[in-house]
Design a protein around this motif. Sequence first.
Motif, PDB file in Angstrom:
ATOM      1  N   ALA A 173     -18.835   2.766   9.104  1.00 11.54           N
ATOM      2  CA  ALA A 173     -17.960   2.846  10.280  1.00 11.54           C
ATOM      3  C   ALA A 173     -16.816   3.822  10.042  1.00 11.54           C
ATOM      4  CB  ALA A 173     -17.417   1.458  10.621  1.00 11.54           C
ATOM      5  N   ARG A 174     -16.269   3.819   8.837  1.00 11.42           N
ATOM      6  CA  ARG A 174     -15.204   4.783   8.530  1.00 11.42           C
ATOM      7  C   ARG A 174     -15.740   6.211   8.606  1.00 11.42           C
ATOM      8  NH1 ARG A 174     -13.929   0.861   4.548  1.00 11.42           N
ATOM      9  NH2 ARG A 174     -14.916   2.103   2.912  1.00 11.42           N
ATOM     10  N   ARG A 175     -16.941   6.405   8.104  1.00  6.02           N
ATOM     11  CA  ARG A 175     -17.524   7.742   8.159  1.00  6.02           C
ATOM     12  C   ARG A 175     -17.753   8.194   9.593  1.00  6.02           C
ATOM     13  NH1 ARG A 175     -22.134   7.028   5.220  1.00  6.02           N
ATOM     14  NH2 ARG A 175     -23.664   7.449   6.827  1.00  6.02           N
ATOM     15  N   TRP A 176     -18.102   7.268  10.435  1.00  5.22           N
ATOM     16  CA  TRP A 176     -18.318   7.568  11.847  1.00  5.22           C
ATOM     17  C   TRP A 176     -17.014   7.703  12.632  1.00  5.22           C
ATOM     18  CZ3 TRP A 176     -22.662   3.490  13.226  1.00  5.22           C
ATOM     19  CH2 TRP A 176     -23.904   3.996  12.819  1.00  5.22           C
ATOM     20  N   GLY A 177     -15.916   7.259  12.035  1.00  7.48           N
ATOM     21  CA  GLY A 177     -14.673   7.207  12.791  1.00  7.48           C
ATOM     22  C   GLY A 177     -14.677   6.058  13.777  1.00  7.48           C
ATOM     23  N   GLY A 178     -15.447   5.026  13.471  1.00  4.54           N
ATOM     24  CA  GLY A 178     -15.543   3.858  14.342  1.00  4.54           C
ATOM     25  C   GLY A 178     -14.912   2.651  13.689  1.00  4.54           C
ATOM     26  N   ARG A 179     -15.491   1.493  13.944  1.00  6.68           N
ATOM     27  CA  ARG A 179     -14.952   0.265  13.359  1.00  6.68           C
ATOM     28  C   ARG A 179     -16.045  -0.803  13.328  1.00  6.68           C
ATOM     29  NH1 ARG A 179     -11.685  -3.524  17.561  1.00  6.68           N
ATOM     30  NH2 ARG A 179     -12.939  -3.174  19.431  1.00  6.68           N
ATOM     31  N   VAL A 180     -15.769  -1.852  12.546  1.00  6.83           N
ATOM     32  CA  VAL A 180     -16.656  -3.002  12.463  1.00  6.83           C
ATOM     33  C   VAL A 180     -16.093  -4.118  13.328  1.00  6.83           C
ATOM     34  CG1 VAL A 180     -17.426  -4.861  10.933  1.00  6.83           C
ATOM     35  CG2 VAL A 180     -17.631  -2.486  10.198  1.00  6.83           C
ATOM     36  N   ARG A 181     -16.953  -4.692  14.137  1.00  4.70           N
ATOM     37  CA  ARG A 181     -16.589  -5.868  14.938  1.00  4.70           C
ATOM     38  C   ARG A 181     -17.283  -7.077  14.309  1.00  4.70           C
ATOM     39  NH1 ARG A 181     -14.568  -4.748  20.164  1.00  4.70           N
ATOM     40  NH2 ARG A 181     -15.185  -6.858  20.768  1.00  4.70           N
ATOM     41  N   THR A 182     -16.505  -8.114  14.013  1.00  2.00           N
ATOM     42  CA  THR A 182     -17.037  -9.284  13.316  1.00  2.00           C
ATOM     43  C   THR A 182     -17.193 -10.451  14.276  1.00  2.00           C
ATOM     44  OG1 THR A 182     -15.962  -8.591  11.261  1.00  2.00           O
ATOM     45  CG2 THR A 182     -16.693 -10.882  11.413  1.00  2.00           C
ATOM     46  N   ALA A 183     -18.425 -10.905  14.440  1.00  2.00           N
ATOM     47  CA  ALA A 183     -18.693 -12.094  15.246  1.00  2.00           C
ATOM     48  C   ALA A 183     -18.370 -13.334  14.423  1.00  2.00           C
ATOM     49  CB  ALA A 183     -20.151 -12.108  15.688  1.00  2.00           C
ATOM     50  N   ARG A 184     -17.547 -14.207  14.970  1.00  2.00           N
ATOM     51  CA  ARG A 184     -17.163 -15.437  14.284  1.00  2.00           C
ATOM     52  C   ARG A 184     -18.119 -16.549  14.718  1.00  2.00           C
ATOM     53  NH1 ARG A 184     -13.841 -13.329  10.453  1.00  2.00           N
ATOM     54  NH2 ARG A 184     -12.561 -11.708  11.425  1.00  2.00           N
ATOM     55  N   VAL A 185     -18.914 -17.009  13.772  1.00  2.21           N
ATOM     56  CA  VAL A 185     -19.934 -18.018  14.054  1.00  2.21           C
ATOM     57  C   VAL A 185     -19.573 -19.290  13.304  1.00  2.21           C
ATOM     58  CG1 VAL A 185     -22.382 -18.602  13.953  1.00  2.21           C
ATOM     59  CG2 VAL A 185     -21.679 -16.212  14.313  1.00  2.21           C
ATOM     60  N   PRO A 186     -19.227 -20.378  13.995  1.00  2.77           N
ATOM     61  CA  PRO A 186     -18.910 -21.625  13.293  1.00  2.77           C
ATOM     62  C   PRO A 186     -20.076 -22.081  12.429  1.00  2.77           C
ATOM     63  CG  PRO A 186     -18.244 -21.762  15.603  1.00  2.77           C
ATOM     64  CD  PRO A 186     -19.047 -20.497  15.460  1.00  2.77           C
ATOM     65  N   LEU A 187     -19.772 -22.717  11.326  1.00  3.46           N
ATOM     66  CA  LEU A 187     -20.807 -23.160  10.398  1.00  3.46           C
ATOM     67  C   LEU A 187     -21.794 -24.104  11.087  1.00  3.46           C
ATOM     68  CD1 LEU A 187     -21.921 -23.147   7.528  1.00  3.46           C
ATOM     69  CD2 LEU A 187     -20.279 -24.945   6.955  1.00  3.46           C
ATOM     70  N   ASP A 188     -21.290 -24.934  12.001  1.00  3.66           N
ATOM     71  CA  ASP A 188     -22.159 -25.898  12.675  1.00  3.66           C
ATOM     72  C   ASP A 188     -22.721 -25.379  13.992  1.00  3.66           C
ATOM     73  OD1 ASP A 188     -19.854 -25.887  14.178  1.00  3.66           O
ATOM     74  OD2 ASP A 188     -19.573 -28.064  14.173  1.00  3.66           O
ATOM     75  N   ALA A 189     -22.598 -24.075  14.254  1.00  2.34           N
ATOM     76  CA  ALA A 189     -23.085 -23.513  15.514  1.00  2.34           C
ATOM     77  C   ALA A 189     -24.596 -23.657  15.626  1.00  2.34           C
ATOM     78  CB  ALA A 189     -22.688 -22.045  15.625  1.00  2.34           C
ATOM     79  N   ASP A 190     -25.060 -24.104  16.795  1.00  4.55           N
ATOM     80  CA  ASP A 190     -26.491 -24.169  17.025  1.00  4.55           C
ATOM     81  C   ASP A 190     -27.006 -22.791  17.418  1.00  4.55           C
ATOM     82  OD1 ASP A 190     -25.853 -23.778  19.737  1.00  4.55           O
ATOM     83  OD2 ASP A 190     -26.154 -25.890  20.266  1.00  4.55           O
ATOM     84  N   GLU A 191     -28.281 -22.695  17.766  1.00  2.64           N
ATOM     85  CA  GLU A 191     -28.871 -21.394  18.049  1.00  2.64           C
ATOM     86  C   GLU A 191     -28.177 -20.693  19.201  1.00  2.64           C
ATOM     87  OE1 GLU A 191     -33.040 -19.694  19.833  1.00  2.64           O
ATOM     88  OE2 GLU A 191     -33.164 -21.213  18.255  1.00  2.64           O
ATOM     89  N   THR A 236     -21.848  -6.004   4.106  1.00  3.51           N
ATOM     90  CA  THR A 236     -20.743  -5.808   5.055  1.00  3.51           C
ATOM     91  C   THR A 236     -19.849  -4.659   4.610  1.00  3.51           C
ATOM     92  OG1 THR A 236     -20.768  -8.133   5.733  1.00  3.51           O
ATOM     93  CG2 THR A 236     -18.737  -6.909   6.116  1.00  3.51           C
ATOM     94  N   MET A 237     -19.604  -4.549   3.300  1.00  2.00           N
ATOM     95  CA  MET A 237     -18.793  -3.426   2.805  1.00  2.00           C
ATOM     96  C   MET A 237     -19.466  -2.096   3.115  1.00  2.00           C
ATOM     97  SD  MET A 237     -17.322  -4.629  -0.900  1.00  2.00           S
ATOM     98  CE  MET A 237     -17.506  -6.353  -1.264  1.00  2.00           C
ATOM     99  N   GLY A 238     -20.782  -2.048   2.985  1.00  2.76           N
ATOM    100  CA  GLY A 238     -21.508  -0.835   3.331  1.00  2.76           C
ATOM    101  C   GLY A 238     -21.362  -0.497   4.801  1.00  2.76           C
ATOM    102  N   ALA A 239     -21.384  -1.529   5.662  1.00  5.06           N
ATOM    103  CA  ALA A 239     -21.189  -1.303   7.092  1.00  5.06           C
ATOM    104  C   ALA A 239     -19.784  -0.782   7.373  1.00  5.06           C
ATOM    105  CB  ALA A 239     -21.436  -2.603   7.859  1.00  5.06           C
ATOM    106  N   GLU A 240     -18.815  -1.295   6.655  1.00  2.00           N
ATOM    107  CA  GLU A 240     -17.435  -0.828   6.846  1.00  2.00           C
ATOM    108  C   GLU A 240     -17.292   0.632   6.420  1.00  2.00           C
ATOM    109  OE1 GLU A 240     -15.306  -5.190   6.119  1.00  2.00           O
ATOM    110  OE2 GLU A 240     -15.505  -3.757   4.473  1.00  2.00           O
ATOM    111  N   ARG A 241     -17.947   0.991   5.327  1.00  2.00           N
ATOM    112  CA  ARG A 241     -17.878   2.383   4.881  1.00  2.00           C
ATOM    113  C   ARG A 241     -18.551   3.311   5.886  1.00  2.00           C
ATOM    114  NH1 ARG A 241     -20.745   5.699   1.022  1.00  2.00           N
ATOM    115  NH2 ARG A 241     -22.247   4.027   0.642  1.00  2.00           N
TER     116      ARG A 241
END
Length: 413
Positions: free
Chosen positions: A133-151, A126-131
């Motif tokens: 995104a910074r190089r691209w001038g973009g951003r990281v979007r984080t999907a929040r997935v509950p621990l008990d989420a089904d498929e 994830t840190m690599g993805a953030e770096r």
Amino acid sequence: MSETEVTTAPRPLLLADGRPAARTWSLDPALKHLNHGSFGAVPLVAQERQELLRVEMERSPVVWFPALPQRIAATRVQLAAFLHVTADDLALVPNASAGASVVYAALSRRRGGEIVVTDHGYGAVTMGAERLARRWGGRVRTARVPLDADEDQAYEAVAAEIGQATDLVVVDQITSATARRMPVERIGAEARRRGIPVLVDGAHAPGLLAAPLADATYDFWVGNLHKWGCAPRGTAALVARGSLRDRLHPLIDSWGAADPYPDRFDQQGTIDATAYLAAPTALDFVDRTWGWPTARRYMNDMADYGAHVIGTAFAELTGTDCRVDVGLPVPGMRLVRLPGGLAASRVEADALRDRVARELGVEAAFTSFGGTGYLRLSAHVYNTSADYEYFAEECVPALGEWARTAREQHRAP
């Protein structure tokens, strides 16, 4: 939890001569080893093979290194067969994070420079993805997935973050901190439909899953052979398909730079590639001794039993249910909820890992997700029921006391 909880101790796997499986590893018998998933463990036969290769390398380096690319290419054929992929799609890299870094270095911004990850992602990736995104001038979007989420819930959480500005989706096949699967097949298919590259982090998949790439839709997949596969450390596969793979280059340019993918990865100057060459020995050892299907069943049953024994001990100590409802459980890995006050963050979890090893003589993994601490069990063939019974009897009371002390200190003015 798994679908069928194992409450009876599985019969231990033995060698052909009746000795315990652990006798073919060099693990310290003074410690209990309950954390195969972090760094793996190399059987003696693979250690010996690697040492013989190192002796060969040092005896005649001028002969060794020019011939090394051909030997690595032959090894790729063997490792590709284990993963059920073609050798022409597979390059060898030191670990899954290195493979992800290779991908990040190769891609360019095409849309809005956004990268979609999940809140279960491995920190370094994830840190690599953030770096990036910074190089691209973009951003990281984080999907929040509950621990008990089904498929369906997990898929919908990730798909909701994919939009017109998305340039890359990064998703774990098996999550490290939370020991669950992600529906990489459906996520990959949706990203493919939208023309967005997908990187699947399969760090824990080789050996734990029979054919981890069989149904996945992906552009890039990375997986460690030195975890469940028990290969010498520093052995991982980068599998790439499609036109984007031609952009992939090793992180260090060498004399193979002009070669096509994946051949250019076979020539990396003076690196010690003996781990790569010894990897098939480790995989073959498990296969010849027990068979991978038997080994996987045993690892799964042992992790299940461990979670039952330790979870029951915590429940009796705290009066609360410590079982964890994981939406898409995986073989061989389980979570047990820790008492409040322990491992509320990654830093605290790592500190607890070190303290348990130092004071209680147990190598264990502690993780944190959403402010809750967990014991993450990851079993292999050398584990026995006694390992988990020891933890329940000796470590659970100590952890309960440590948790009580931590809560009191937190409440103190």
